[in-house]
Scaffold this motif. Structure first.
Motif, mmCIF file in Angstrom:
data_model
loop_
_atom_site.group_PDB
_atom_site.id
_atom_site.type_symbol
_atom_site.label_atom_id
_atom_site.label_comp_id
_atom_site.label_asym_id
_atom_site.label_seq_id
_atom_site.Cartn_x
_atom_site.Cartn_y
_atom_site.Cartn_z
ATOM 1 N N GLY A 519 58.711 59.641 -19.616
ATOM 2 C CA GLY A 519 59.149 59.256 -20.946
ATOM 3 C C GLY A 519 58.372 59.954 -22.036
ATOM 4 N N ASP A 524 55.155 53.361 -24.419
ATOM 5 C CA ASP A 524 56.253 52.639 -23.778
ATOM 6 C C ASP A 524 56.782 53.523 -22.651
ATOM 7 O OD1 ASP A 524 58.164 50.814 -23.104
ATOM 8 O OD2 ASP A 524 59.472 51.222 -24.821
ATOM 9 N N GLU A 526 58.331 55.121 -19.226
ATOM 10 C CA GLU A 526 59.469 54.894 -18.337
ATOM 11 C C GLU A 526 58.979 54.846 -16.899
ATOM 12 O OE1 GLU A 526 62.411 57.858 -18.994
ATOM 13 O OE2 GLU A 526 62.963 57.125 -20.993
ATOM 14 N N LYS A 531 63.385 52.225 -18.650
ATOM 15 C CA LYS A 531 62.449 51.505 -19.481
ATOM 16 C C LYS A 531 61.793 50.374 -18.684
ATOM 17 C CE LYS A 531 62.796 53.566 -23.495
ATOM 18 N NZ LYS A 531 61.607 54.214 -24.128
#
Length: 543
Positions: A519, A524, A526, A531
């Motif tokens: 990601g 945040d 992946e 996600k």
């Protein structure tokens, strides 16, 4: 929870009394050539440092209160004792709990563990025996605490995903003269003790029988030092009477480092109290302070003078670290002084809104560095590094590392365990072995790091994964992990993958897997191209 604390403290008091009695009778086990405290004090007086400024007399004790800088003799070189820590899991209770997992059948669990310390060399059989004998009661107490914690966890109507009770072992000093270990239980603190041993004989080291040569004078100095402190717990400051009562009981945890004696008044002061050897040679046994390894670390206290011979010219420099505050009580600068030279570093505070949390003097490869751990908003921590000399204090840079060793650990610069916070599958704390690089900054010794196991995400969906051998990391084929499975963080390279232990009520069925990380957003990540929030619940996103 109250009954756990009361029971533990009662048991601990019995153990402490037993250790006191054993210490009192240990003189007969000393070899004939062992130097007594009084003999060592007389010898040390011939080589002690001499004050280079006018002496003062403390009216409360009649003692001369000498101030630095001091003329000092070089210290003899001693070696480190090689040791290793292992973690023993004494309880792992699993149960499925749907009520706290949005209907998913995730595992909740309670785990108890304790760290043990073993020597990696057989040169000190007496020390090995003492570590086993004197620490065994604390391990037994921990097992009892864990068993009771498991019962309370099972009976908790509120329901919790996980809880862990750990007994941690921090080695505060490990060399040819002294071996000091601290055992502390987290998060309950029912156990918190410091034990020091003579490395050669294995005999426990006592504060007033071994390290201190004049008890009354030492207590006078300690009272004066503590009364000058400003870090009383809750804004309270201990009275002279309470300090004297605590010291007179001879049960104050202590640790002799290379500069003096550190006293731990954890209930009344936030930081340990150092009684420096320099300036107090007449009341401290020089045997514990006349030697030092080639590389070493010493913990410093914010706002206090520290006397140390940085350049080896036979005269100490006065080192002082301050964090002046504004009228709004906000830290607005970092001031570092060596002798008459003071450097200001306001940009460190202003850019990150940081506050000093821990200060360590690190001597390695002929250089002296100040390691300063900072803590900012949302409890985010990081490291700032400065090179120290009599002529200048030079800023070397910062690091995402938020802890170097333990808070009191006098670690070996060539190999120290550091930890930092990372954004992987949620926020996870990693730890690994580091060394001090040529620029003074910590450098990892390995590309793989251990992960803290405090938060275990639970799968929302079935997820394919690669099974691995936990010891070698070798791939062992693909597996499908069903939804509702809880995964315990294990290891990661902090960039491309994170591995987990797959929790199961039947420990024999547990396996280890590896998931790919990716990601564009470093905060945040992946997981296997998806996600993390779409795959997991119970993700920790930070304090």
């Amino acid at each position: 929870m109250k009954r756990r604390i009361i029971a533990a403290m009662l048991t601990l008091s019995v153990i402490l009394c037993a250790c006191q009695k054993k210490n009192e009778s240990r003189e007969s086990s000393k070899p004939d050539d062992t130097t007594t405290a009084s003999d060592t004090s007389e010898k040390a007086s011939e080589t002690v440092s001499k004050t280079t400024v006018e002496s003062e007399t403390d009216p409360s004790s009649g003692m001369e209160e000498r101030k630095g800088p001091y003329e000092v003799d070089p210290k003899e070189k001693i070696g480190y004792v090689e040791y290793e820590k292992t973690c023993e899991e004494v309880m792992l209770f699993h149960s499925y709990n749907e009520t706290i997992s949005d209907g998913y059948n995730c595992i909740s669990y309670f785990k108890g563990s304790y760290e043990t310390v073993g020597l990696q060399e057989d040169r000190y059989p007496a020390l090995t025996e003492s570590l086993e004998r004197y620490l065994a009661p604390y391990y037994d107490m921990m097992k009892s605490n864990v068993e009771q914690g498991k019962t309370e966890f099972e009976e908790d109507d509120a329901g919790r995903m996980q809880e862990e009770d750990r007994l941690l072992a921090d080695v505060l000093r490990a060399d040819d003269k002294v071996f000091t270990i601290r055992l502390h239980e987290e998060p309950y603190r029912n156990i918190d003790t410091i034990c020091s041993f003579d490395t050669q004989t294995g005999a426990p080291v006592k504060l007033f029988d071994d390290v201190v040569t004049d008890k009354d004078a030492f207590i006078d100095v300690a009272v004066r030092t503590i009364q000058n402190r400003t870090d009383g717990i809750g804004g309270n400051h201990p009275s002279e009477e309470s300090i004297r009562n605590i010291l007179s009981k001879e049960e104050v945890p202590f640790m002799p480092d290379y500069s003096g004696v550190n006293l731990y008044f954890n209930s009344i002061l936030e930081e340990p109290v150092r009684i420096s050897y320099y300036g107090h040679e007449e009341i401290l046994n020089g045997r514990y302070f006349d030697s030092i390894p080639e590389e070493y670390v010493i913990h410093l206290t914010l706002g206090e003078d520290f006397e140390w011979d940085l350049d080896g010219d036979g005269t100490t420099e006065t080192i002082r670290i301050e964090a002046p505050r504004s009228d709004e009580n906000e830290v607005e600068d970092i001031l570092i002084s060596v002798g008459d030279n003071t450097e200001s570093f306001p940009e460190i505070v202003r850019e990150e809104e940081g506050v000093p949390n821990l200060q360590i003097l690190v001597h390695t490869d002929g250089h002296d560095y100040l390691y300063m751990t900072m803590i900012g908003p949302d409890q985010i921590m990081w490291l700032e590094v400065f090179e120290m000399s009599k002529d200048a204090v030079v800023y070397k840079g910062g690091s995402a590392i938020d802890q170097v060793g333990s808070k009191e650990e006098c670690f070996r610069p060539a190999s120290v365990r550091c930890q930092k916070e990372n954004y992987l599958v949620g926020v996870v704390t990693s730890s690994g072995e580091y060394m001090i690089g040529a620029d003074g900054l910590p450098v990892p010794r390995s590309e793989e790091f251990d992960l803290d196991k405090a938060f275990c995400p639970c799968l929302r969906v079935d997820l394919p994964a690669v099974r691995i051998d936990p010891m070698t990391g070798k791939e062992e084929g693909e597996v499908m992990i069903p939804s509702g499975t809880s995964l315990e963080p294990y290891r990661s390279d902090l960039e491309t993958y994170e591995s987990f232990r797959v929790l199961d009520e039947d420990a024999d069925k547990e396996i280890y897997i590896r998931l790919d990380l990716g990601g564009d957003d470093p905060y945040d990540r992946e997981v296997n191209g998806q996600k993390a929030d779409d795959l997991f619940m119970n993700l920790f996103r930070g304090a």
